[in-house]
Design an enzyme around this catalytic site. Structure first.
Site, PDB file in Angstrom:
ATOM      1  N   PHE A  10       0.770  -0.956  -0.297  1.00 54.93           N
ATOM      2  CA  PHE A  10       0.140   0.239   0.390  1.00 54.93           C
ATOM      3  C   PHE A  10       0.579   1.448   0.135  1.00 54.93           C
ATOM      4  O   PHE A  10       1.542   1.194   0.891  1.00 54.93           O
ATOM      5  CB  PHE A  10      -0.577  -0.183   1.618  1.00 54.93           C
ATOM      6  CG  PHE A  10      -2.003  -1.413   1.520  1.00 54.93           C
ATOM      7  CD1 PHE A  10      -3.287  -1.145   0.970  1.00 54.93           C
ATOM      8  CD2 PHE A  10      -1.556  -2.045   1.981  1.00 54.93           C
ATOM      9  CE1 PHE A  10      -3.710  -1.650   0.883  1.00 54.93           C
ATOM     10  CE2 PHE A  10      -2.802  -3.850   1.959  1.00 54.93           C
ATOM     11  CZ  PHE A  10      -3.661  -2.787   1.397  1.00 54.93           C
ATOM     12  N   ASP A  11       0.528   3.117  -0.775  1.00 56.32           N
ATOM     13  CA  ASP A  11       0.904   3.677  -0.588  1.00 56.32           C
ATOM     14  C   ASP A  11       0.293   3.766   0.920  1.00 56.32           C
ATOM     15  O   ASP A  11      -1.111   3.255   1.181  1.00 56.32           O
ATOM     16  CB  ASP A  11       0.307   4.519  -1.413  1.00 56.32           C
ATOM     17  CG  ASP A  11       0.304   6.188  -0.982  1.00 56.32           C
ATOM     18  OD1 ASP A  11       1.918   6.245  -0.988  1.00 56.32           O
ATOM     19  OD2 ASP A  11      -0.161   6.756  -1.298  1.00 56.32           O
ATOM     20  N   LEU A  12       0.586   5.045   1.570  1.00 57.76           N
ATOM     21  CA  LEU A  12       0.157   5.621   2.890  1.00 57.76           C
ATOM     22  C   LEU A  12      -1.205   7.011   2.942  1.00 57.76           C
ATOM     23  O   LEU A  12      -1.318   6.797   2.737  1.00 57.76           O
ATOM     24  CB  LEU A  12       1.320   5.743   3.943  1.00 57.76           C
ATOM     25  CG  LEU A  12       0.723   6.313   4.921  1.00 57.76           C
ATOM     26  CD1 LEU A  12       0.155   5.103   5.784  1.00 57.76           C
ATOM     27  CD2 LEU A  12       2.221   7.289   5.613  1.00 57.76           C
ATOM     28  N   ASP A  13      -0.613   7.597   2.048  1.00 61.68           N
ATOM     29  CA  ASP A  13      -0.961   9.489   2.229  1.00 61.68           C
ATOM     30  C   ASP A  13      -2.508   8.994   1.329  1.00 61.68           C
ATOM     31  O   ASP A  13      -1.746   8.794  -0.123  1.00 61.68           O
ATOM     32  CB  ASP A  13       0.102  10.411   1.786  1.00 61.68           C
ATOM     33  CG  ASP A  13       0.419  10.915   3.695  1.00 61.68           C
ATOM     34  OD1 ASP A  13       0.573  10.470   4.159  1.00 61.68           O
ATOM     35  OD2 ASP A  13       1.153  11.188   2.743  1.00 61.68           O
ATOM     36  N   ASP A 166      -3.508   5.850  -4.625  1.00 68.17           N
ATOM     37  CA  ASP A 166      -3.921   6.766  -4.721  1.00 68.17           C
ATOM     38  C   ASP A 166      -3.460   7.786  -6.165  1.00 68.17           C
ATOM     39  O   ASP A 166      -4.382   8.742  -6.512  1.00 68.17           O
ATOM     40  CB  ASP A 166      -4.833   7.476  -3.822  1.00 68.17           C
ATOM     41  CG  ASP A 166      -3.231   8.481  -3.064  1.00 68.17           C
ATOM     42  OD1 ASP A 166      -3.557   9.550  -2.806  1.00 68.17           O
ATOM     43  OD2 ASP A 166      -2.170   7.848  -3.051  1.00 68.17           O
TER      44      ASP A 166
END
EC number: 3.6.1.1
Length: 217
Positions: A10-13, A166
């Site tokens: 996963f990306d975070l932000d 995202d």
């Protein structure tokens, strides 16, 4: 690509945690400090979300890029805990994936310590076996280095992995690493923007991942 998905990166932000207001306010403060004669609207700032800070600041003000990075990080850390928000349903979906023994990792363009701070504030830190920050790689996303490092540490292969994010950097990094990819419809730039980069899946909510990984088994 066929077979069982065992590993989710996963990306975070903007993917796991909602730091949109934190990021926008931090950029606004930084730009006001270093470029007081220029006006940046929220719409002007949106393209800055995703790339590494140095990539952005070198384009805006190359002579002061490092100073801007330092200012940004100091402001961001000072206001971090007050402005960070949770996305509905993310914690529960990640908890279920963890309890079902999927391998979970994070690959972000943020520094490791800032990633961990965000995870701890939202209680997500206990679910991730591997966290890769910008200070742990030589090349930021969309380069596949971070994903490949995470897969190696998780003892997983690209054939059994999916990258979720995202921003186009996340989707392109997944494609460059030859994993499956998933975009999130709650991205601040909107699902239409993300769809043009052709992720394999578009998540309307994080729990959509459960159906995807179970269907791949």
């Amino acid at each position: 690509m066929t077979g069982k998905i065992t590993t989710l990166l996963f990306d975070l932000d903007g993917t796991l945690i909602n730091t949109n207001e934190l990021i926008i306010k931090t950029f606004q403060a930084t730009l006001q400090e270093f470029l007081p004669d220029r006006v940046f609207t929220r719409e002007d700032i949106l393209p800055f979300i995703g790339p590494s800070l140095m990539e952005t600041f070198r384009e805006i003000n190359p002579a002061h890029a490092e100073e801007m990075r330092v200012f940004y990080r100091e402001y961001n850390l000072k206001h971090h805990d007050d402005l960070i928000l949770e996305y509905e349903g993310v914690y529960e979906a990640i908890r279920v994936l963890y309890e079902e023994d999927y391998k979970l990792g994070i690959v972000s363009t943020k520094m490791y310590d800032t990633i961990m701070r965000g995870l701890k504030v939202t209680g997500l830190d206990k679910f991730f076996q591997v966290v890769i920050g910008l200070d742990q790689v030589s090349n930021a996303k969309p380069d596949p280095e971070g994903i490949e490092m995470a897969l190696s540490l998780l003892n997983a292969t690209k054939e059994e992995a999916i990258m979720i994010g995202d921003n186009y950097h996340d989707i392109e990094a997944g494609k460059n690493a030859e994993t499956l990819t998933a975009g999130v419809a709650w991205a601040i730039k909107g699902p239409e923007h993300l769809a043009q980069f052709q992720p394999d899946f578009m998540l309307e909510k994080m729990s959509d991942l459960l159906a995807i990984v179970r269907d791949e088994e």
